[in-house]
Write a protein that holds these residues in place. Structure first.
Motif, PDB file in Angstrom:
ATOM      1  N   VAL A   1      25.907   7.587  -6.515  1.00  0.00           N
ATOM      2  CA  VAL A   1      26.157   6.556  -7.651  1.00  0.00           C
ATOM      3  C   VAL A   1      24.515   5.809  -7.385  1.00  0.00           C
ATOM      4  N   LEU A   2      24.013   5.938  -8.816  1.00  0.00           N
ATOM      5  CA  LEU A   2      22.102   5.618  -9.107  1.00  0.00           C
ATOM      6  C   LEU A   2      22.745   4.007  -9.694  1.00  0.00           C
ATOM      7  N   LEU A   3      21.557   3.459  -9.411  1.00  0.00           N
ATOM      8  CA  LEU A   3      22.065   2.045  -9.782  1.00  0.00           C
ATOM      9  C   LEU A   3      20.353   1.158 -10.253  1.00  0.00           C
ATOM     10  N   GLU A   4      20.370   0.530 -11.370  1.00  0.00           N
ATOM     11  CA  GLU A   4      19.695  -0.692 -11.345  1.00  0.00           C
ATOM     12  C   GLU A   4      19.770  -1.308 -12.159  1.00  0.00           C
ATOM     13  N   ASN A   5      20.267  -3.189 -11.693  1.00  0.00           N
ATOM     14  CA  ASN A   5      20.626  -3.769 -11.542  1.00  0.00           C
ATOM     15  C   ASN A   5      19.960  -4.872 -12.417  1.00  0.00           C
ATOM     16  N   GLY A   6      20.782  -6.272 -12.041  1.00  0.00           N
ATOM     17  CA  GLY A   6      20.194  -7.018 -12.647  1.00  0.00           C
ATOM     18  C   GLY A   6      19.139  -7.221 -11.599  1.00  0.00           C
ATOM     19  N   GLY A   7      18.089  -8.385 -12.277  1.00  0.00           N
ATOM     20  CA  GLY A   7      17.142  -8.930 -11.128  1.00  0.00           C
ATOM     21  C   GLY A   7      16.187 -10.477 -11.308  1.00  0.00           C
ATOM     22  N   LYS A   8      15.999 -11.625 -11.025  1.00  0.00           N
ATOM     23  CA  LYS A   8      15.412 -12.497 -10.840  1.00  0.00           C
ATOM     24  C   LYS A   8      14.337 -12.748 -10.634  1.00  0.00           C
ATOM     25  N   ASP A   9      13.368 -12.179 -10.891  1.00  0.00           N
ATOM     26  CA  ASP A   9      11.504 -11.649 -10.746  1.00  0.00           C
ATOM     27  C   ASP A   9      10.813 -12.761 -10.416  1.00  0.00           C
ATOM     28  N   PRO A  10      10.314 -13.058  -9.071  1.00  0.00           N
ATOM     29  CA  PRO A  10       9.644 -14.899  -9.095  1.00  0.00           C
ATOM     30  C   PRO A  10       8.015 -13.990  -9.929  1.00  0.00           C
ATOM     31  N   LEU A  11       7.415 -14.794 -10.053  1.00  0.00           N
ATOM     32  CA  LEU A  11       6.029 -15.102 -10.369  1.00  0.00           C
ATOM     33  C   LEU A  11       5.073 -16.017  -9.258  1.00  0.00           C
ATOM     34  N   ILE A  12       4.030 -15.201  -8.406  1.00  0.00           N
ATOM     35  CA  ILE A  12       3.253 -16.206  -7.395  1.00  0.00           C
ATOM     36  C   ILE A  12       2.280 -16.688  -7.956  1.00  0.00           C
ATOM     37  N   VAL A  13       1.652 -17.935  -8.526  1.00  0.00           N
ATOM     38  CA  VAL A  13       0.631 -18.332  -9.091  1.00  0.00           C
ATOM     39  C   VAL A  13      -0.417 -18.510  -7.611  1.00  0.00           C
ATOM     40  N   ASP A  14      -1.635 -18.483  -6.879  1.00  0.00           N
ATOM     41  CA  ASP A  14      -2.138 -19.113  -6.376  1.00  0.00           C
ATOM     42  C   ASP A  14      -3.246 -19.528  -6.284  1.00  0.00           C
ATOM     43  N   ALA A  15      -3.578 -20.671  -5.651  1.00  0.00           N
ATOM     44  CA  ALA A  15      -4.546 -21.699  -5.990  1.00  0.00           C
ATOM     45  C   ALA A  15      -5.934 -20.974  -5.854  1.00  0.00           C
ATOM     46  N   ASP A  16      -6.134 -20.299  -6.442  1.00  0.00           N
ATOM     47  CA  ASP A  16      -7.439 -19.573  -6.551  1.00  0.00           C
ATOM     48  C   ASP A  16      -7.471 -18.948  -7.709  1.00  0.00           C
ATOM     49  N   VAL A  17      -6.684 -18.803  -8.771  1.00  0.00           N
ATOM     50  CA  VAL A  17      -6.614 -17.636 -10.183  1.00  0.00           C
ATOM     51  C   VAL A  17      -7.279 -19.217 -10.523  1.00  0.00           C
TER      52      VAL A  17
ATOM     53  N   VAL B   1       9.744 -11.739 -15.774  1.00  0.00           N
ATOM     54  CA  VAL B   1       9.486 -13.170 -15.196  1.00  0.00           C
ATOM     55  C   VAL B   1      10.658 -13.862 -15.597  1.00  0.00           C
ATOM     56  N   GLU B   2      11.112 -14.367 -14.707  1.00  0.00           N
ATOM     57  CA  GLU B   2      12.390 -15.115 -14.453  1.00  0.00           C
ATOM     58  C   GLU B   2      12.191 -16.755 -13.265  1.00  0.00           C
ATOM     59  N   ARG B   3      11.146 -16.448 -13.273  1.00  0.00           N
ATOM     60  CA  ARG B   3      10.742 -17.898 -11.663  1.00  0.00           C
ATOM     61  C   ARG B   3       9.281 -18.093 -11.496  1.00  0.00           C
ATOM     62  N   ILE B   4       8.945 -18.641 -11.782  1.00  0.00           N
ATOM     63  CA  ILE B   4       7.290 -18.661 -11.582  1.00  0.00           C
ATOM     64  C   ILE B   4       6.948 -19.820  -9.967  1.00  0.00           C
ATOM     65  N   TYR B   5       6.619 -19.239  -9.183  1.00  0.00           N
ATOM     66  CA  TYR B   5       5.697 -20.179  -7.815  1.00  0.00           C
ATOM     67  C   TYR B   5       4.310 -20.767  -8.187  1.00  0.00           C
ATOM     68  N   VAL B   6       3.741 -22.027  -8.358  1.00  0.00           N
ATOM     69  CA  VAL B   6       2.693 -22.258  -8.767  1.00  0.00           C
ATOM     70  C   VAL B   6       2.020 -23.678  -7.511  1.00  0.00           C
ATOM     71  N   HIS B   7       0.838 -22.931  -6.888  1.00  0.00           N
ATOM     72  CA  HIS B   7       0.355 -23.650  -6.488  1.00  0.00           C
ATOM     73  C   HIS B   7       0.184 -24.554  -6.997  1.00  0.00           C
ATOM     74  N   GLU B   8       0.035 -26.203  -6.223  1.00  0.00           N
ATOM     75  CA  GLU B   8       0.260 -27.298  -7.065  1.00  0.00           C
ATOM     76  C   GLU B   8      -1.088 -28.259  -7.392  1.00  0.00           C
ATOM     77  N   ARG B   9      -2.278 -27.141  -6.777  1.00  0.00           N
ATOM     78  CA  ARG B   9      -3.820 -27.346  -6.435  1.00  0.00           C
ATOM     79  C   ARG B   9      -4.070 -26.803  -8.360  1.00  0.00           C
ATOM     80  N   ILE B  10      -3.467 -26.484  -8.921  1.00  0.00           N
ATOM     81  CA  ILE B  10      -4.050 -25.947 -10.467  1.00  0.00           C
ATOM     82  C   ILE B  10      -2.233 -25.836 -11.048  1.00  0.00           C
ATOM     83  N   ALA B  11      -1.346 -26.163 -11.005  1.00  0.00           N
ATOM     84  CA  ALA B  11       0.539 -26.873 -11.786  1.00  0.00           C
ATOM     85  C   ALA B  11      -0.163 -27.268 -12.849  1.00  0.00           C
ATOM     86  N   GLY B  12      -1.186 -28.442 -13.178  1.00  0.00           N
ATOM     87  CA  GLY B  12      -0.382 -29.285 -13.841  1.00  0.00           C
ATOM     88  C   GLY B  12      -2.007 -28.638 -15.414  1.00  0.00           C
TER      89      GLY B  12
END
Length: 478
Positions: free
Chosen positions: A241-257, A281-292
């Protein structure tokens, strides 16, 4: 109604069947056509014929197999507009993107046609008098079950790798893009010896019956639920069996970008193909310093996207594949808003026909919400503000999936930490859809198993035999 077979070829003859798939355009509900469902006897016969043809195809020289795959690539390239148009009409993808998907399929077929004859075994260091080696052989008959969201590119990769390594292929495209799958299968199949390649049309019942047959390997790209059912069936039959199935891929946004640049990357990842990509991209985590600033920029990006039918050249985002998927996407959004998420844009069902859903940005999301836990497969960008890069890594690694992740950071140390710690098959640093050709990731957890791309995909369709060849002792003569 214009039947799909008339779009494909005037020579196509409808199969004898009592059941048909009727397709409508997800942009406006207009009829696209219909295609016959393969009856159970047809599924069984296709597998039987593949077993009969497999030994002869395996004995065909690798160069001759590669030439046939090259011929298939040329045939598909000649029909790029037909395949792209069918894709757009069946699942809504903007036609320029659909053409790019077909072109990617052509390139993938050519890649495996070139790699196939180079696939090699190993010699082993044994006794002087003996020969020891590890030789690869085709597995035999491959069942290839493919998705609707990028129907040509994904299919070409699996089919090309299976054929050049000497396997017969029974191909079952998605019932959501049956015409695209049928035309692709016809273009490939008519260039191969009888029995080496067959196309089955139909829904879950056809796919389930196929997986119950005596296949040697099953390759599936699609939902996690279907992948699990395939794995259970293969446990009974013994198929690899060879499977590529679902994902919930995250994106991380650091404070210095730069938050504006990060928003462009996030919009590309979340809204391309209306979010209907395994590696969206199904979920995004951004540093609070630049979140706004990030949320403001992402909202502006989303509001500027032109939504419309895929066949309209001005459209940047087409409809979802059907209203069933739209209902599932909207249910996640409604649940998140009821639990406290703040919609910055989108999040409402539009008036009018079709399965359109607007680009949606949600702020203030939490781990308890389905929009952060379950695959969404729609143009939704849920955003979480975090206090540190370490907290972003912890939350990004949360959940059942492990397909891919993206990290936007100016810190080499953070980039190194991220790719080391994230339990996913692919980590992309500062480029949401970047990567050199030939990358062969192995999904983790519920996202699948086995190599899905690159030269390593040839290994998935072959099995290795160890050979020890020693001389017989000299016979005694009177």
């Amino acid at each position: 109604m214009r039947d799909i077979e008339r779009v494909l070829t005037a020579e196509w003859t409808a199969a004898q069947t009592e059941e048909w798939i009727t397709k409508t355009d997800p942009a406006d509900g207009s009829p696209v056509g219909r295609i016959p469902v393969t009856p159970p006897a047809g599924v069984i016969e296709a597998v039987r014929a593949a077993h009969d043809a497999a030994p002869g195809w395996a004995r065909t020289s690798p160069s001759a197999r590669a030439a046939a795959v090259q011929d298939a690539a040329r045939a598909i390239e000649e029909h790029i507009e037909d395949l792209a148009w069918l894709t757009t009409r069946e699942m809504g993808r903007p036609v320029a993107e659909a053409q790019a998907g077909v072109a990617a399929g052509v390139a993938t077929l050519r890649q495996y046609a070139e790699l196939g004859p180079l696939h090699r075994g190993h010699s082993l260091a044994g006794d002087w008098e003996a020969t020891d080696l590890m030789a690869y052989e085709p597995r035999g008959v491959a069942g290839v079950i493919t998705p609707w969201n990028d129907p040509v590119a994904v299919s070409c990769g699996l089919i090309g790798a299976a054929l050049v390594t000497g396997n017969a292929v029974v191909y079952k495209p998605s019932e959501r893009t049956p015409g695209t799958g049928w035309l692709l299968g016809r273009l490939i199949g008519e260039l191969l010896p009888p029995g080496v390649f067959a196309t089955l049309c139909g829904g879950p019942a056809v796919g389930a019956l196929l997986t119950e047959q005596p296949l040697d390997v099953i390759a599936h790209v699609g939902s996690t639920a279907t992948g699990r059912r395939i794995a259970l069936a293969a446990a009974v039959t013994g198929a690899a069996v060879l499977l590529e199935n679902g994902g919930k891929d995250p994106l991380i946004v650091d404070a210095d970008v730069d938050p504006g640049w990060a928003a462009e990357q996030a919009a590309t990842g979340a809204f391309a193909n209306a979010g209907q990509l395994c590696t969206a991209v199904e979920r995004i985590y951004v540093h609070e310093r630049i979140a706004g600033d990030f949320l403001d920029a992402l909202t502006k990006q989303a509001e500027q996207i032109r939504v419309g039918p895929g066949w309209d050249p001005d459209s940047q985002l087409g409809p979802l594949v059907d209203r069933q998927l739209r209902d599932l996407v909207h249910a996640q959004v409604r649940e998140a808003v009821a639990a406290g998420a703040q919609p910055r844009c989108g999040g409402e069902l539009p008036d009018g026909p079709g399965a359109f859903y607007p680009p949606t940005v949600l702020a203030g999301c939490t781990e308890q919400m389905a929009v952060l836990r379950e695959e969404t497969f729609g143009p939704v960008a849920p955003v979480v503000a975090v206090g540190s890069f370490e907290e972003a890594l912890r939350q990004a690694d949360f959940g059942d999936y492990g397909l891919a992740a993206t990290v936007l950071t100016g810190s080499v140390a953070h980039a190194q930490q991220a790719w080391r710690e994230l339990a996913v098959g692919t980590v992309k640093i500062n480029d949401v859809f970047g990567g050199a050709p030939g990358g062969a990731a192995q999904p983790r957890r519920a996202s699948g198993a086995g190599f899905g791309y690159g030269p390593e995909l040839l290994d998935e369709f072959t099995t290795v035999k160890v050979v020890h060849l020693a001389p017989a002792p000299h016979s005694h003569r009177a």
